[in-house]
Design an enzyme around this catalytic site. Structure first.
Site, PDB file in Angstrom:
ATOM      1  N   ARG A  13       0.829  -1.213   0.000  1.00  0.00           N
ATOM      2  CA  ARG A  13       0.000   0.000   0.000  1.00  0.00           C
ATOM      3  C   ARG A  13       0.862   1.263   0.000  1.00  0.00           C
ATOM      4  O   ARG A  13       0.444   2.291  -0.547  1.00  0.00           O
ATOM      5  CB  ARG A  13      -0.945  -0.012   1.196  1.00  0.00           C
ATOM      6  CG  ARG A  13      -2.116  -0.952   0.955  1.00  0.00           C
ATOM      7  CD  ARG A  13      -3.037  -1.031   2.143  1.00  0.00           C
ATOM      8  NE  ARG A  13      -4.292  -1.667   1.757  1.00  0.00           N
ATOM      9  CZ  ARG A  13      -5.151  -2.179   2.627  1.00  0.00           C
ATOM     10  NH1 ARG A  13      -4.907  -2.121   3.908  1.00  0.00           N
ATOM     11  NH2 ARG A  13      -6.264  -2.748   2.195  1.00  0.00           N
TER      12      ARG A  13
ATOM     13  N   LYS B 236     -14.384 -13.850   5.554  1.00  0.00           N
ATOM     14  CA  LYS B 236     -15.530 -13.009   5.922  1.00  0.00           C
ATOM     15  C   LYS B 236     -16.757 -13.338   5.077  1.00  0.00           C
ATOM     16  O   LYS B 236     -17.139 -12.599   4.179  1.00  0.00           O
ATOM     17  CB  LYS B 236     -15.158 -11.536   5.769  1.00  0.00           C
ATOM     18  CG  LYS B 236     -14.059 -11.122   6.752  1.00  0.00           C
ATOM     19  CD  LYS B 236     -13.701  -9.676   6.597  1.00  0.00           C
ATOM     20  CE  LYS B 236     -12.314  -9.485   6.058  1.00  0.00           C
ATOM     21  NZ  LYS B 236     -11.999  -8.165   5.586  1.00  0.00           N
TER      22      LYS B 236
ATOM     23  N   GLY C  57      -6.874  -7.383   1.069  1.00  0.00           N
ATOM     24  CA  GLY C  57      -5.584  -7.235   1.742  1.00  0.00           C
ATOM     25  C   GLY C  57      -4.877  -8.565   1.903  1.00  0.00           C
ATOM     26  O   GLY C  57      -3.681  -8.686   1.598  1.00  0.00           O
TER      27      GLY C  57
ATOM     28  N   GLY D  64     -12.470  -4.421   0.640  1.00  0.00           N
ATOM     29  CA  GLY D  64     -13.847  -4.044   0.974  1.00  0.00           C
ATOM     30  C   GLY D  64     -14.407  -3.062  -0.044  1.00  0.00           C
ATOM     31  O   GLY D  64     -15.539  -3.199  -0.518  1.00  0.00           O
TER      32      GLY D  64
HETATM   33  P1  ADP Z   1      -9.145 -10.624   1.944  1.00  0.00           P
HETATM   34  O1  ADP Z   1      -8.389  -9.800   2.955  1.00  0.00           O
HETATM   35  O2  ADP Z   1      -8.287 -11.002   0.781  1.00  0.00           O
HETATM   36  O3  ADP Z   1     -10.441 -10.000   1.551  1.00  0.00           O
HETATM   37  P2  ADP Z   1     -10.312 -12.241   4.024  1.00  0.00           P
HETATM   38  O4  ADP Z   1      -9.904 -11.227   5.016  1.00  0.00           O
HETATM   39  O5  ADP Z   1     -11.746 -12.438   3.759  1.00  0.00           O
HETATM   40  O6  ADP Z   1      -9.517 -12.015   2.645  1.00  0.00           O
HETATM   41  O7  ADP Z   1      -9.793 -13.692   4.461  1.00  0.00           O
HETATM   42  C1  ADP Z   1      -8.452 -13.987   4.640  1.00  0.00           C
HETATM   43  C2  ADP Z   1      -8.283 -15.028   5.717  1.00  0.00           C
HETATM   44  O8  ADP Z   1      -9.073 -16.170   5.443  1.00  0.00           O
HETATM   45  C3  ADP Z   1      -6.862 -15.529   5.794  1.00  0.00           C
HETATM   46  O9  ADP Z   1      -6.292 -15.074   6.999  1.00  0.00           O
HETATM   47  C4  ADP Z   1      -6.996 -17.052   5.760  1.00  0.00           C
HETATM   48  O10 ADP Z   1      -6.188 -17.696   6.724  1.00  0.00           O
HETATM   49  C5  ADP Z   1      -8.445 -17.250   6.063  1.00  0.00           C
HETATM   50  N1  ADP Z   1      -8.959 -18.527   5.542  1.00  0.00           N
HETATM   51  C6  ADP Z   1      -8.987 -18.925   4.272  1.00  0.00           C
HETATM   52  N2  ADP Z   1      -9.495 -20.191   4.179  1.00  0.00           N
HETATM   53  C7  ADP Z   1      -9.797 -20.558   5.433  1.00  0.00           C
HETATM   54  C8  ADP Z   1     -10.361 -21.744   5.993  1.00  0.00           C
HETATM   55  N3  ADP Z   1     -10.694 -22.776   5.229  1.00  0.00           N
HETATM   56  N4  ADP Z   1     -10.555 -21.775   7.333  1.00  0.00           N
HETATM   57  C9  ADP Z   1     -10.205 -20.722   8.092  1.00  0.00           C
HETATM   58  N5  ADP Z   1      -9.672 -19.578   7.624  1.00  0.00           N
HETATM   59  C10 ADP Z   1      -9.469 -19.505   6.308  1.00  0.00           C
HETATM   60 MG    MG Z   2      -8.666  -9.504   5.072  1.00  0.00          MG
END
Ligand code: ADP
Ligand code: MG
Length: 401
Positions: free
Chosen positions: A35, A200, A356, A380
Site C-alpha cells: 500500500r 468473511k 488485503g 472491501g
Molecule cells: P481478503 O483480505 O483477501 O479479503 P479475508 O480477510 O476475507 O480475505 O480472508 C483472509 C483469511 O481467510 C486468511 O487469513 C486465511 O487464513 C483465512 N482462511 C482462508 N481459508 C480458510 C479456511 N478454510 N478456514 C479458516 N480460515 C481460512
Molecule cells: Mg482480510
C-alpha cells in the site's frame, strides 16, 4: 470528479492527501509495503510540482485515542525510502506538532500526519463530531486529494467530510482502481470468472447477488466454501461455517442455475484436526469431511479443477485466499489459483486481485505484482463497488467545491 491536473497550479499550495497506508506490521516491521508503494506515485507527483504535501492515513483500529503500537512512524520511514526523499513525521494529527510541521514545510516537502484514528472524530457516526475533526484537518490545507482507495467506502472525516470543506480532486491511485473496476462491471470481456474465498463470509455474500448478474462462472473456496457445502447438504465437521447464511446460499445456488451461471465448488478438501500447521491432516472428498476435522484448504484435485475453469477466461476477479495460506501446509490451493491467474494474464486476460490478505498471499507465495493485471489496494471497497453500492468517498468527489 476532478483530477489533480484540473486543480490548477499547485506550487506552494498545501495539499492534504488521504492515502491508504494501512500496512500489516509485526512489531515495528512492515511485513507488506504494497500500500505504501501504491500510494507513492501520487505523493511524488504532487511534490514534484512544488506542492506542500500533507499526507494523512490510518493504521489498524485504535479506539479514537493515541496508542503507540498503531503509530504511523515506521510508515513515515518506509515512505521516505520509497519516495527517495525525507518525510517529516508529525507526532499528532491536527495538534501542535501537525501545525508546526505544515508551517515549516517548503515547496515540494512531504509531511505525514500521525494516525487519523487517534482522534474519535475520524470514524464517528455523529456528523457533528466528525465535522469538527474534518474542520481541523481542512484548516491545515488549501486543497484535498482523495487517494485512499481502501477507505472510499467509508463515510469518515478524512474521506468524506473533508472533501466537502476544500477544493478536491481524485488521486491517481483511486482513479486507476476505479478504472479497472469499471472494466469489470461495464461490458467485461467474456468468459468472466470470479473466484471468492477468505474468511468473511457474510461480508462477501452481498456481492454474489450482483455477480450472478454479470459473471459467467463463480469459483468458491476458502473459509466461505463450507457454508456452500452445507447448503448442498454436506456435513463440514468443525470447519468455518456461517449457519445463519445457509438459506441465503441455497437461494444463490438456485439463482445461479436459473441464470446459467456456473458455480464451481472444490471436490476435495485438506482437513485437519485443528487450526495449526502441525495438526494431523488428510485430503478428503468435499462431501466427506470427518466430524472432528476442519477444512483449511481446497485439495489438490480442486486446485487443478479451478485452474482448468480459469484457463481461457478473458476476465478474472479474485478476492479471498483459498485456504489458511499463512500456514505452509494450507497454501497450495491459493498458490494454484494465483498461478492460474498469472497464466491467464500471460494469455491477455484482465486479472484483478482484490483484498488485503489475497494481495499479501500472492506476494508471500513468491508471485510478483507485475504478473497480474491489477492488485487492488482495497478489498472491501472493490467488493462494494462490484456490489453496486454507493461509495461515499467517491460520490462526494462529484459534488462541487
Ligand atoms: P481478503 O483480505 O483477501 O479479503 P479475508 O480477510 O476475507 O480475505 O480472508 C483472509 C483469511 O481467510 C486468511 O487469513 C486465511 O487464513 C483465512 N482462511 C482462508 N481459508 C480458510 C479456511 N478454510 N478456514 C479458516 N480460515 C481460512
Ligand atoms: Mg482480510
Amino acid at each position: 470528479m476532478k483530477t489533480i491536473a484540473e486543480l490548477g497550479d499547485l506550487r506552494g499550495k498545501r495539499v492534504l492527501v488521504r492515502s491508504d497506508l494501512n500496512v500489516p506490521l509485526d512489531g515495528r516491521t512492515i511485513t507488506d509495503d504494497g500500500r505504501i508503494r501504491a500510494s507513492a506515485p501520487t505523493i511524488k507527483a504532487l511534490s514534484e510540482v512544488g506542492a506542500r504535501v500533507i499526507v494523512c492515513a490510518h493504521l489498524g483500529r485504535p479506539k479514537g485515542v493515541p496508542e503507540p503500537r498503531y503509530s504511523l512512524a515506521p510508515v513515515a520511514e518506509r515512505l521516505g525510502e520509497v519516495l527517495g526523499r525525507e518525510v517529516r513525521f508529525a507526532e499528532d494529527t491536527v495538534g501542535e506538532s501537525a501545525k508546526a510541521a505544515v508551517e515549516a514545510a517548503g515547496d515540494g516537502d512531504v509531511v505525514l500526519l500521525e494516525n487519523l484514528r487517534f482522534n474519535a472524530g475520524e470514524t464517528s457516526k455523529d456528523e457533528a463530531e466528525r465535522g469538527l475533526f474534518a474542520d481541523q484537518l481542512a484548516s491545515l490545507a488549501d486543497v484535498f486529494v482523495s487517494d485512499g482507495f481502501g477507505v472510499v467506502h467509508r463515510k469518515q472525516a478524512s474521506v468524506y467530510d473533508v472533501a466537502r470543506r476544500l477544493p478536491h480532486a481524485v488521486g491517481g491511485l483511486v482513479e486507476a482502481e476505479v478504472g479497472v473496476l469499471t472494466r469489470l462491471t461495464q461490458d467485461p470481456q467474456r468468459p468472466y470468472a470470479v473466484v471468492l474465498g477468505g474468511a468473511k463470509v457474510s461480508d462477501k455474500l452481498g456481492v454474489i447477488d450482483n455477480l450472478l448478474q454479470t459473471a459467467d462462472r463463480l469459483l468458491i473456496g476458502g473459509g466461505m466454501v463450507f457454508t456452500f457445502l452445507k447448503a448442498q447438504g454436506y456435513e463440514v465437521g468443525t470447519s468455518l461455517l456461517e449457519a445463519d447464511q445457509v438459506d441465503a446460499v441455497k437461494g444463490y445456488l438456485d439463482q445461479a442455475k436459473e441464470r446459467g451461471v456456473e458455480i464451481v465448488l472444490p471436490v476435495d478438501i485438506v482437513a485437519a484436526t485443528e487450526f495449526s500447521a502441525d495438526a494431523e491432516r488428510e485430503v478428503v472428498p468435499a462431501g466427506a469431511i470427518p466430524a472432528d476435522r476442519m477444512g483449511l484448504d481446497i485439495g489438490p484435485e480442486s486446485g487443478v479443477l479451478f485452474a482448468e475453469k480459469l484457463s481461457g477466461c478473458q476476465t478474472v476477479f479474485w478476492n479471498g485466499p483459498m485456504g489458511a495460506f499463512e500456514m505452509e501446509p494450507y497454501a497450495a490451493g491459493t498458490s494454484a489459483v494465483a498461478k492460474a491467474l498469472v497464466e491467464a494474464t500471460e494469455k491477455g486476460a484482465l486479472t484483478v486481485v482484490g483484498g488485503g490478505d489475497s494481495a499479501a498471499a500472492v506476494r508471500q507465495l513468491g508471485f510478483k505484482d507485475e504478473q497480474f493485471g491489477h492488485i487492488s489496494t482495497g478489498g472491501g471497497a472493490s467488493l462494494e463497488y462490484l456490489e453496486g453500492k454507493d461509495l461515499p468517498g467517491l460520490s462526494v468527489l462529484d459534488e462541487k467545491d
